[in-house]
Write an enzyme that holds these catalytic residues in place. Structure first.
Site, PDB file in Angstrom:
ATOM      1  N   ASN A   1      -8.303   9.188   6.637  1.00  0.00           N
ATOM      2  CA  ASN A   1      -7.201   9.018   5.675  1.00  0.00           C
ATOM      3  C   ASN A   1      -7.671   8.820   4.226  1.00  0.00           C
ATOM      4  OD1 ASN A   1      -7.993   6.310   5.368  1.00  0.00           O
ATOM      5  ND2 ASN A   1      -6.511   5.559   6.853  1.00  0.00           N
TER       6      ASN A   1
ATOM      7  N   ASP B   1      -6.325   2.326  -2.861  1.00  0.00           N
ATOM      8  CA  ASP B   1      -7.548   2.094  -2.076  1.00  0.00           C
ATOM      9  C   ASP B   1      -7.884   3.282  -1.166  1.00  0.00           C
ATOM     10  OD1 ASP B   1      -5.657   1.729  -0.074  1.00  0.00           O
ATOM     11  OD2 ASP B   1      -6.338  -0.275   0.518  1.00  0.00           O
TER      12      ASP B   1
ATOM     13  N   SER C   1       0.807  -1.222   0.000  1.00  0.00           N
ATOM     14  CA  SER C   1       0.000   0.000   0.000  1.00  0.00           C
ATOM     15  C   SER C   1       0.843   1.277   0.000  1.00  0.00           C
ATOM     16  CB  SER C   1      -0.968  -0.050   1.181  1.00  0.00           C
ATOM     17  OG  SER C   1      -1.903   0.984   1.109  1.00  0.00           O
TER      18      SER C   1
ATOM     19  N   THR D   1       0.853  -2.173  17.074  1.00  0.00           N
ATOM     20  CA  THR D   1       2.071  -2.888  16.664  1.00  0.00           C
ATOM     21  C   THR D   1       3.318  -2.561  17.479  1.00  0.00           C
ATOM     22  OG1 THR D   1       2.366  -1.141  15.022  1.00  0.00           O
ATOM     23  CG2 THR D   1       1.397  -3.204  14.235  1.00  0.00           C
TER      24      THR D   1
ATOM     25  N   GLU E   1     -12.624   6.494   6.630  1.00  0.00           N
ATOM     26  CA  GLU E   1     -11.660   6.943   7.617  1.00  0.00           C
ATOM     27  C   GLU E   1     -11.142   8.304   7.140  1.00  0.00           C
ATOM     28  OE1 GLU E   1      -9.486   3.526   9.868  1.00  0.00           O
ATOM     29  OE2 GLU E   1      -9.101   3.218   7.732  1.00  0.00           O
TER      30      GLU E   1
END
Length: 543
Positions: free
Chosen positions: A373, A280, A64, A501, A371
């Site tokens: 973003n 996307d 991405s 993460t 979102e």
């Protein structure tokens, strides 16, 4: 299942010692040179998932918006949606198994998930334009074939196109034709039909500048643009001919740096948009006459789309429910506008992560989710689709016109996942139909200033949250401290959440001015540092 063949083939895709990876919302992502064994094993897993679901499964090789030297992989489930959570765990186990344990882990997964090993399997594969992607997708194919799976390699695709292919194949063509050509035709036809009225009304030819992040979006948009050229002319920038993927360009860069990408010529008040590396996500932006940069992010995209859908639903008057789904990162002004100005739209907040938004949006007849973003889409329930199609055939003039438009909107959205190309065409159609300039769209509401910070902590698990991550449950005292700080500023709110993460806590703050926002963000960061075991340098004032 020929485990000897698997062991032999796996030796050619050996796992580096001590490397452990976690399958998250974005699948696996890391430096490309560490992924060969993961790709092979995801080929194996896709075969098991295909046998278990008796459906075609997708495997997408992409990272991405990450830098060009990274890569990644994610699996696509039968309806074009993201991999089921229980199978994310299987993916993590399989990717991290030492060579000698691989056969055992495969058998365990097959038993736990009650996989019928005699069932046929079919896997489709797509990849982005990274230099490492072709070789890595070959490793996926090695995994698929060693377990006797059939496959179709689509080669270069955007991530949303692969999701679309999977759904088309599993719906036996009802959703559309499972070819790149089929995708272009379905979306373009819907766009041209939808915008017919706008372009008859003497609107001059529309032009849009598109920053393609030097990624796959450039190739696919270049192939597709002549299909809809009568309604929209797109000029492609950062098309991969010279720059590096995602470097100083793309939706993620524009959103996080709040400035235009390199490599695009912008005149005052021209509409521009940016895709991310696998197409996307999308954000829009423009320069005003004074040269000031204006970003139009996912919140404002959702607002434009929701108001348009709400108007059409009022015209058909058939009691279909419309809901908008956001995360805690949505700007407070957008939520206020949706609830107070648009009135009837319920706005829901979910945890961060596309799958949470997608899942919530499925609860409505029409669910809009984005979102901030720029990743998002609109979902239509089967019942809503049937009702709209029926009204488009049978109802009176005005009703029929609105239902016909909704019918085209259904076809224009990629309902499997956020899709920059599809979302771009929807936005362009709405702006044309409503005769809105980019400035008028931007002026729907004014974003509250906001600030995001990170605080390093010894252990991110000391923080747990509730209420879609907007309230802290532990450590004790932290939420009370945040509440007291928020009371000091007008139109303010703040929340903190642990990273998924790494050992950091993310802080979000907004208030009536940038100065107040920055003070609030600093004070909340300090509270996190003091009450949640901060390490390293204490948060400092000033940015």
């Amino acid at each position: 299942m020929d485990l000897d063949a698997v062991t032999k083939q796996s030796a050619l895709h050996a796992k580096p010692d001590g490397l452990t990876l976690q399958y998250g919302t974005a699948g696996f992502r890391t430096k490309a040179e560490h992924l060969d064994h993961v790709m092979f094993r995801m080929g194996l897993l896709a075969v098991l998932r295909s046998k278990q679901t008796k459906s075609t499964i997708g495997v997408m090789v992409t990272a991405s918006h990450n830098p060009e030297e990274d890569n990644g992989v994610k699996l696509v489930d039968p309806l074009g949606e993201m991999l089921a959570a229980s199978w994310e765990e299987h993916a993590t186990c399989l990717a991290n198994a030492e060579e000698q344990h691989l056969p055992r882990v495969l058998v365990d997964i097959s038993e736990k998930a009650a996989v019928d090993l005699h069932q046929d399997a079919f896997v489709v594969i797509g990849r982005d334009t990274r230099p490492s992607s072709e070789k890595l997708s070959q490793s996926v194919i090695d995994g698929v074939t060693v377990l006797g799976g059939q496959f179709h390699d689509y080669g270069l695709l955007t991530t949303p196109q692969l999701h679309y292919m999977v759904f088309c194949r599993n719906s036996k063509g009802q959703y559309g034709k499972a070819t790149v050509e089929g995708y272009y035709q379905k979306l373009s036809l819907a766009f041209v039909e939808l915008t017919k009225q706008a372009f008859c009304s003497g609107d001059d030819h529309r032009t849009l500048k598109v920053d393609c992040a030097n990624g796959i979006g450039a190739l696919k948009l270049a192939e597709m643009k002549h299909y809809f050229s009568q309604g929209l002319s797109v000029q492609l920038f950062n098309d991969g001919t010279k720059g590096k993927l995602n470097h100083l360009c793309g939706a993620d860069f524009v959103k996080s740096h709040q400035k235009p990408p390199q490599g695009i010529e912008m005149k005052a008040n021209e509409r521009c948009c940016s895709f991310d590396g696998d197409a996307d996500r999308i954000v829009y932006y423009y320069h005003d006459a004074d040269g000031q940069f204006h970003l139009i992010d996912g919140d404002k995209i959702a607002t434009l789309i929701s108001s348009f859908l709400k108007e059409l639903l009022l015209e058909i008057g058939d009691g279909l429910s419309l809901g908008v789904v956001q995360t805690a990162y949505a700007n407070g002004s957008s939520t206020r506008y949706l609830e107070e100005v648009m009135k009837v739209v319920p706005v829901y907040c979910t945890k961060t992560g596309v799958k949470h938004l997608h899942h919530k949006a499925q609860e409505f007849d029409i669910g809009v989710y984005f979102e901030a973003n720029g990743h998002g889409t609109v979902l239509f329930s089967k019942a809503a689709e049937t009702k709209i199609k029926q009204l488009a055939k049978e109802s009176e003039d005005e009703k029929r016109k609105a239902a016909k438009m909704l019918e085209n909107v259904i076809d224009l959205f990629n309902q499997t996942i956020g899709d920059a190309i599809s979302d771009m065409l929807v936005i362009e159609a709405i702006l044309a139909l409503k005769g809105l300039t980019v400035q008028q769209w931007d002026a729907l509401y004014t974003d509250l200033p906001n600030r995001q910070l990170k605080v390093k902590v010894a252990d991110r698990q000391v923080i747990s949250t509730t209420d879609a991550e907007r309230q802290v449950v532990k450590p004790p005292g932290l939420q009370e401290a945040i509440n007291d700080l928020v009371k000091k500023y007008r139109l303010s709110r703040a929340f903190v959440r642990p990273s998924g993460t790494e050992d950091i806590v993310r802080v979000y703050a907004e208030a009536d001015s940038q100065e107040n926002t920055d003070s609030l963000a600093y004070e909340v960061s300090l509270a996190v540092f003091q009450l949640a075991g901060g390490i390293g340098e204490r948060p400092q004032r000033g940015f």
